[in-house]
Motif scaffolding. Structure first.
Motif, PDB file in Angstrom:
ATOM      1  N   GLY A 127       1.209  -1.088   0.232  1.00 23.68           N
ATOM      2  CA  GLY A 127      -0.022   0.312  -0.258  1.00 23.68           C
ATOM      3  C   GLY A 127       0.876   1.514  -0.612  1.00 23.68           C
ATOM      4  N   LEU A 128       1.339   1.332   1.036  1.00 25.77           N
ATOM      5  CA  LEU A 128       2.726   2.349   0.806  1.00 25.77           C
ATOM      6  C   LEU A 128       3.523   2.516  -0.249  1.00 25.77           C
ATOM      7  CD1 LEU A 128       4.501   1.902   4.259  1.00 25.77           C
ATOM      8  CD2 LEU A 128       2.776   3.739   3.700  1.00 25.77           C
ATOM      9  N   ALA A 129       3.830   1.442  -1.070  1.00 30.10           N
ATOM     10  CA  ALA A 129       4.610   1.652  -2.617  1.00 30.10           C
ATOM     11  C   ALA A 129       3.086   2.402  -3.300  1.00 30.10           C
ATOM     12  CB  ALA A 129       4.699   0.846  -2.341  1.00 30.10           C
ATOM     13  N   ALA A 130       2.809   1.918  -3.456  1.00 28.58           N
ATOM     14  CA  ALA A 130       1.476   2.624  -4.504  1.00 28.58           C
ATOM     15  C   ALA A 130       1.273   4.323  -4.102  1.00 28.58           C
ATOM     16  CB  ALA A 130       0.173   1.904  -3.789  1.00 28.58           C
ATOM     17  N   VAL A 131       1.578   4.460  -3.039  1.00 25.37           N
ATOM     18  CA  VAL A 131       1.128   6.524  -2.562  1.00 25.37           C
ATOM     19  C   VAL A 131       1.831   6.892  -3.620  1.00 25.37           C
ATOM     20  CG1 VAL A 131       1.818   8.024  -0.771  1.00 25.37           C
ATOM     21  CG2 VAL A 131       0.644   5.745   0.249  1.00 25.37           C
ATOM     22  N   LYS A 132       1.696   7.950  -3.985  1.00 27.82           N
ATOM     23  CA  LYS A 132       2.155   8.682  -4.844  1.00 27.82           C
ATOM     24  C   LYS A 132       1.680  10.079  -5.294  1.00 27.82           C
ATOM     25  CE  LYS A 132       5.274   5.886  -7.154  1.00 27.82           C
ATOM     26  NZ  LYS A 132       4.459   4.586  -6.694  1.00 27.82           N
ATOM     27  N   PRO A 133       1.860  11.166  -4.787  1.00 28.35           N
ATOM     28  CA  PRO A 133       1.914  12.572  -4.818  1.00 28.35           C
ATOM     29  C   PRO A 133       0.684  12.726  -6.371  1.00 28.35           C
ATOM     30  CG  PRO A 133       3.603  13.024  -3.650  1.00 28.35           C
ATOM     31  CD  PRO A 133       3.427  11.535  -4.626  1.00 28.35           C
ATOM     32  N   TRP A 134      -0.502  12.947  -6.342  1.00 25.67           N
ATOM     33  CA  TRP A 134      -1.802  12.815  -7.636  1.00 25.67           C
ATOM     34  C   TRP A 134      -2.068  12.239  -8.008  1.00 25.67           C
ATOM     35  CZ3 TRP A 134      -3.112  17.444  -5.813  1.00 25.67           C
ATOM     36  CH2 TRP A 134      -1.998  18.664  -5.770  1.00 25.67           C
ATOM     37  N   GLY A 135      -1.453  10.789  -7.254  1.00 26.97           N
ATOM     38  CA  GLY A 135      -2.115  10.108  -7.559  1.00 26.97           C
ATOM     39  C   GLY A 135      -3.634   9.859  -6.365  1.00 26.97           C
ATOM     40  N   HIS A 136      -3.977   8.415  -6.379  1.00 24.88           N
ATOM     41  CA  HIS A 136      -5.577   8.354  -5.860  1.00 24.88           C
ATOM     42  C   HIS A 136      -5.781   7.311  -4.787  1.00 24.88           C
ATOM     43  CE1 HIS A 136      -6.407   9.524  -9.891  1.00 24.88           C
ATOM     44  NE2 HIS A 136      -7.027  10.105  -9.842  1.00 24.88           N
ATOM     45  N   LEU A 137      -6.700   7.090  -3.807  1.00 26.27           N
ATOM     46  CA  LEU A 137      -6.513   6.327  -2.526  1.00 26.27           C
ATOM     47  C   LEU A 137      -7.066   5.297  -3.770  1.00 26.27           C
ATOM     48  CD1 LEU A 137      -6.544   7.289   0.407  1.00 26.27           C
ATOM     49  CD2 LEU A 137      -8.733   7.049   0.553  1.00 26.27           C
ATOM     50  N   GLY A 138      -7.494   5.174  -4.060  1.00 22.86           N
ATOM     51  CA  GLY A 138      -7.874   3.793  -5.076  1.00 22.86           C
ATOM     52  C   GLY A 138      -6.097   2.520  -5.561  1.00 22.86           C
ATOM     53  N   ASP A 139      -5.223   3.639  -5.623  1.00 22.22           N
ATOM     54  CA  ASP A 139      -4.589   2.811  -6.198  1.00 22.22           C
ATOM     55  C   ASP A 139      -3.981   1.816  -4.615  1.00 22.22           C
ATOM     56  OD1 ASP A 139      -4.184   5.038  -8.335  1.00 22.22           O
ATOM     57  OD2 ASP A 139      -3.269   5.907  -8.248  1.00 22.22           O
ATOM     58  N   ILE A 140      -4.064   2.502  -3.412  1.00 22.25           N
ATOM     59  CA  ILE A 140      -3.226   2.071  -2.204  1.00 22.25           C
ATOM     60  C   ILE A 140      -4.657   0.843  -2.094  1.00 22.25           C
ATOM     61  CG2 ILE A 140      -3.343   2.222   0.474  1.00 22.25           C
ATOM     62  CD1 ILE A 140      -2.962   5.388  -0.779  1.00 22.25           C
TER      63      ILE A 140
END
Length: 296
Positions: A181-194
């Motif tokens: 989940g942390l690896a999916a965190v990208k500024p201006w990405g989306h909560l659904g990515d996590i």
């Protein structure tokens, strides 16, 4: 004239809304313009009131130091034969000794200073003098702290003595799901990515993610918007905006994801099929170039 979140549109030379004391044009004008563009494009954009200032983040960090110290103490003292009430006392005493307040205590009637969820308890286990930890048990201890009005929140899993291979793997999968989940965190990405990263990994491991409970915004209140699900599609949900502070805390069941909320105490949630459950919680804030973990 109003911005996307209903707040007034400031003039270029007005003092910025963030509290920096700078003129708007030299502070958040470009940032806010980007948020407005995203909103106009149909994105789910968090209101600016939910974004934390640098001063807020420093306050949350001070709270988190107490929260982490409480969990460190539990890790040092937890053992076969202790009770979940013992854990609650350790957490309570350390928290108040640091000038802080246990956030769960009396929250909506919750009677204790932390949550202790053993084996098949998914979340919100209530510490008790009658609940003794035995060799082979697994337990999640969830601590939340208020210091000077700032909230921190994290939880850890603990193995009591030698545990089975199945329980060890459950903990490992849960821990790895948080890392994914942390690896999916990208500024201006989306909560659904996590959510997508957590769900796909857990389910590929033959386990399941609880739907009804998840993470949340936090910082100035215990539970702030939005609800953070760990089941969902990439590219969906609120935009991960710098200043957004929230928790990643998937609850992973060894069996099916269905839960049982029938306990008469009104709090304790168990797996419906009697399988084991595990959880790991970290608190983080989105930054301009990634994220910063605040409590873990």
């Amino acid at each position: 004239m109003s911005m996307y979140d209903g707040e007034p549109q400031l003039g270029r030379n007005d003092v910025c809304w963030c509290g920096s004391g700078k003129k708007y044009k030299k502070c958040h004008l470009a940032f806010d313009s980007h948020l407005q563009e995203l909103w106009d494009q149909g994105e789910d954009v968090l209101p600016r009131a939910l974004l934390k200032s640098p001063a807020d983040i420093e306050g949350i960090k001070r709270s988190a130091e107490v929260n982490k110290a409480a969990l460190d103490l539990v890790g040092e003292k937890i053992c076969v034969g202790c009770t979940t009430a013992d854990i609650d006392r350790w957490v309570h005493d350390l928290t108040v000794s640091r000038g802080a307040v246990p956030a769960p205590l009396h929250y909506q009637g919750f009677p204790k200073s932390c949550c202790t969820s053993v084996n098949g308890v998914v979340c919100h286990g209530i510490p008790s003098d009658d609940e003794v930890l035995h060799e082979g048990d697994i337990i999640n201890v969830d601590c939340s702290t208020i210091l000077d009005g700032y909230f921190s929140d994290s939880s850890r899993m603990f193995a009591i003595g030698e545990i089975s291979a199945e329980r060890s793997r459950l903990i490992e999968v849960t821990e790895e799901s948080v890392r994914r989940g942390l690896a999916a965190v990208k500024p201006w990405g989306h909560l659904g990515d996590i959510a997508h990263a957590v769900q796909t990994y857990v389910e590929a491991s033959g386990m399941s993610v609880v739907r009804e409970f998840g993470g949340h915004g936090i910082g100035l209140e215990f539970h702030e918007d939005p609800f953070v699900s760990f089941v969902g599609a990439a590219g969906t949900g609120p935009v991960l905006t710098p200043g957004f502070c929230f928790t990643i805390e998937p609850m992973v069941n060894a069996g099916e994801h269905h839960i049982d909320t029938s306990d008469p105490n009104g709090w304790t949630v168990r797996t419906k099929d009697g399988s084991d459950s595990a959880q790991r919680e970290v608190q983080l804030v989105i930054t301009e170039d990634g994220y910063e973990k605040l409590s873990w």
